[in-house]
Design a protein around this motif. Sequence first.
Motif, PDB file in Angstrom:
ATOM      1  N   VAL A  44      42.555   9.227  19.771  1.00  0.00           N
ATOM      2  CA  VAL A  44      43.988   8.915  19.239  1.00  0.00           C
ATOM      3  C   VAL A  44      44.396   7.390  19.536  1.00  0.00           C
ATOM      4  CG1 VAL A  44      46.361   9.366  19.023  1.00  0.00           C
ATOM      5  CG2 VAL A  44      44.781  11.344  18.845  1.00  0.00           C
ATOM      6  N   LEU A  45      44.158   7.022  20.908  1.00  0.00           N
ATOM      7  CA  LEU A  45      44.639   5.812  21.337  1.00  0.00           C
ATOM      8  C   LEU A  45      43.665   4.632  20.556  1.00  0.00           C
ATOM      9  CD1 LEU A  45      45.231   6.378  25.092  1.00  0.00           C
ATOM     10  CD2 LEU A  45      46.944   5.806  23.290  1.00  0.00           C
ATOM     11  N   GLY A  46      42.286   5.024  20.239  1.00  0.00           N
ATOM     12  CA  GLY A  46      41.368   4.116  19.756  1.00  0.00           C
ATOM     13  C   GLY A  46      41.909   3.986  18.151  1.00  0.00           C
ATOM     14  N   ALA A  47      42.219   5.060  17.685  1.00  0.00           N
ATOM     15  CA  ALA A  47      42.722   5.106  16.248  1.00  0.00           C
ATOM     16  C   ALA A  47      43.878   3.954  16.252  1.00  0.00           C
ATOM     17  CB  ALA A  47      42.954   6.042  15.742  1.00  0.00           C
ATOM     18  N   ILE A  48      44.918   4.138  16.933  1.00  0.00           N
ATOM     19  CA  ILE A  48      46.075   3.189  16.739  1.00  0.00           C
ATOM     20  C   ILE A  48      45.638   1.850  17.299  1.00  0.00           C
ATOM     21  CG2 ILE A  48      48.166   2.746  18.143  1.00  0.00           C
ATOM     22  CD1 ILE A  48      48.522   5.805  18.657  1.00  0.00           C
ATOM     23  N   ALA A  49      44.893   1.632  17.877  1.00  0.00           N
ATOM     24  CA  ALA A  49      44.313   0.243  18.530  1.00  0.00           C
ATOM     25  C   ALA A  49      43.773  -0.283  17.047  1.00  0.00           C
ATOM     26  CB  ALA A  49      43.465   0.382  19.626  1.00  0.00           C
ATOM     27  N   VAL A  50      42.969   0.601  16.508  1.00  0.00           N
ATOM     28  CA  VAL A  50      42.177  -0.098  15.416  1.00  0.00           C
ATOM     29  C   VAL A  50      43.194  -0.610  14.153  1.00  0.00           C
ATOM     30  CG1 VAL A  50      40.712   0.328  13.217  1.00  0.00           C
ATOM     31  CG2 VAL A  50      40.063   0.854  15.638  1.00  0.00           C
ATOM     32  N   ASP A  51      44.294   0.234  13.744  1.00  0.00           N
ATOM     33  CA  ASP A  51      45.363   0.036  12.992  1.00  0.00           C
ATOM     34  C   ASP A  51      46.233  -1.099  13.107  1.00  0.00           C
ATOM     35  OD1 ASP A  51      44.181   2.058  11.068  1.00  0.00           O
ATOM     36  OD2 ASP A  51      45.776   3.784  11.700  1.00  0.00           O
ATOM     37  N   VAL A  52      46.462  -1.226  14.524  1.00  0.00           N
ATOM     38  CA  VAL A  52      47.459  -2.366  15.043  1.00  0.00           C
ATOM     39  C   VAL A  52      46.655  -3.788  14.832  1.00  0.00           C
ATOM     40  CG1 VAL A  52      48.534  -3.293  17.022  1.00  0.00           C
ATOM     41  CG2 VAL A  52      48.900  -0.949  16.489  1.00  0.00           C
ATOM     42  N   SER A  53      45.369  -3.658  15.353  1.00  0.00           N
ATOM     43  CA  SER A  53      44.565  -4.773  15.249  1.00  0.00           C
ATOM     44  C   SER A  53      44.462  -5.197  13.520  1.00  0.00           C
ATOM     45  CB  SER A  53      43.231  -4.364  15.772  1.00  0.00           C
ATOM     46  OG  SER A  53      43.272  -4.259  16.867  1.00  0.00           O
ATOM     47  N   LEU A  54      44.127  -4.309  12.762  1.00  0.00           N
ATOM     48  CA  LEU A  54      44.085  -4.578  11.360  1.00  0.00           C
ATOM     49  C   LEU A  54      45.353  -5.379  10.969  1.00  0.00           C
ATOM     50  CD1 LEU A  54      42.607  -4.509   8.649  1.00  0.00           C
ATOM     51  CD2 LEU A  54      43.497  -2.212   8.444  1.00  0.00           C
ATOM     52  N   SER A  55      46.506  -4.716  11.243  1.00  0.00           N
ATOM     53  CA  SER A  55      47.866  -5.326  10.752  1.00  0.00           C
ATOM     54  C   SER A  55      48.052  -6.722  11.445  1.00  0.00           C
ATOM     55  CB  SER A  55      48.924  -4.278  11.423  1.00  0.00           C
ATOM     56  OG  SER A  55      48.710  -3.007  10.778  1.00  0.00           O
ATOM     57  N   GLN A  56      47.802  -6.788  12.686  1.00  0.00           N
ATOM     58  CA  GLN A  56      47.852  -8.134  13.191  1.00  0.00           C
ATOM     59  C   GLN A  56      47.029  -9.338  12.588  1.00  0.00           C
ATOM     60  OE1 GLN A  56      50.177  -9.241  15.466  1.00  0.00           O
ATOM     61  NE2 GLN A  56      51.144  -7.183  15.300  1.00  0.00           N
ATOM     62  N   VAL A  57      45.891  -8.798  12.204  1.00  0.00           N
ATOM     63  CA  VAL A  57      45.095  -9.794  11.582  1.00  0.00           C
ATOM     64  C   VAL A  57      45.678 -10.090  10.177  1.00  0.00           C
ATOM     65  CG1 VAL A  57      42.510 -10.019  10.544  1.00  0.00           C
ATOM     66  CG2 VAL A  57      43.017  -9.103  12.989  1.00  0.00           C
ATOM     67  N   ARG A  58      45.768  -9.022   9.579  1.00  0.00           N
ATOM     68  CA  ARG A  58      46.344  -9.397   8.153  1.00  0.00           C
ATOM     69  C   ARG A  58      47.747 -10.121   8.121  1.00  0.00           C
ATOM     70  NH1 ARG A  58      42.268  -8.605   6.614  1.00  0.00           N
ATOM     71  NH2 ARG A  58      41.325  -6.724   5.346  1.00  0.00           N
ATOM     72  N   ALA A  59      48.573  -9.906   9.168  1.00  0.00           N
ATOM     73  CA  ALA A  59      49.840 -10.621   9.178  1.00  0.00           C
ATOM     74  C   ALA A  59      49.382 -12.167   9.516  1.00  0.00           C
ATOM     75  CB  ALA A  59      50.664 -10.149  10.304  1.00  0.00           C
ATOM     76  N   ARG A  60      48.383 -12.396  10.442  1.00  0.00           N
ATOM     77  CA  ARG A  60      48.178 -13.954  10.560  1.00  0.00           C
ATOM     78  C   ARG A  60      47.627 -14.478   9.299  1.00  0.00           C
ATOM     79  NH1 ARG A  60      44.698 -12.719  14.966  1.00  0.00           N
ATOM     80  NH2 ARG A  60      46.112 -11.523  16.385  1.00  0.00           N
ATOM     81  N   GLU A  61      46.852 -13.750   8.674  1.00  0.00           N
ATOM     82  CA  GLU A  61      46.103 -14.280   7.225  1.00  0.00           C
ATOM     83  C   GLU A  61      47.311 -14.481   6.391  1.00  0.00           C
ATOM     84  OE1 GLU A  61      43.379 -11.261   6.177  1.00  0.00           O
ATOM     85  OE2 GLU A  61      41.990 -12.158   7.550  1.00  0.00           O
ATOM     86  N   LEU A  62      48.156 -13.533   6.376  1.00  0.00           N
ATOM     87  CA  LEU A  62      49.291 -13.767   5.256  1.00  0.00           C
ATOM     88  C   LEU A  62      50.050 -14.946   5.738  1.00  0.00           C
ATOM     89  CD1 LEU A  62      50.923 -12.417   2.784  1.00  0.00           C
ATOM     90  CD2 LEU A  62      52.173 -11.141   4.267  1.00  0.00           C
TER      91      LEU A  62
END
Length: 163
Positions: A44-62
């Motif tokens: 569960v912690l790994g899943a949360i880390a993957v989703d938070v990382s994806l959101s942060q990368v997309r936020a920087r790209e945006l």
Amino acid sequence: NVYGVDRPIPRRDSRGGNVLTWARRTECGTVLLMFPAAALIMIVLGAIAVDVSLSQVRARELEMVAASAANDALGALDVEHLRATSEIRFDPALAKTIVTESVATGPLPSANIRSITITDLGGATPQIAVTLTLVVELIMSPALPGGIGSTTITRTRTVSILG
């Protein structure tokens, strides 16, 4: 008590083998039960880390796309008006067209243009603010109980022509 602890004296098992203590007899299988719970927590912690990382990368790209689109929108400067009056003014329709093309050809063509604002600060240099939104589909969170399927990110970048 010889051991200084209020526990029963160690005894041999019924076959005369290894010495069993009170603690070992009562905790037998505890690790076996704790391991699946620990593994589930790690997943569960790994899943949360993957989703938070994806959101942060997309936020920087945006944010980079918004900055690029805002810089491109500076091309909407009304040059004839500048030559005639020495006043800086932007064409809002041209700015919208430029920003739309910039976002559509950029790395995030699925980003939505929320607003393009041209601000005249009363004698100061006008500014162009571009606000973009992006819906990010999460990877792991939908599989978790109560998880969300997507999140919306909004970023605004502001530029001025002479500073």
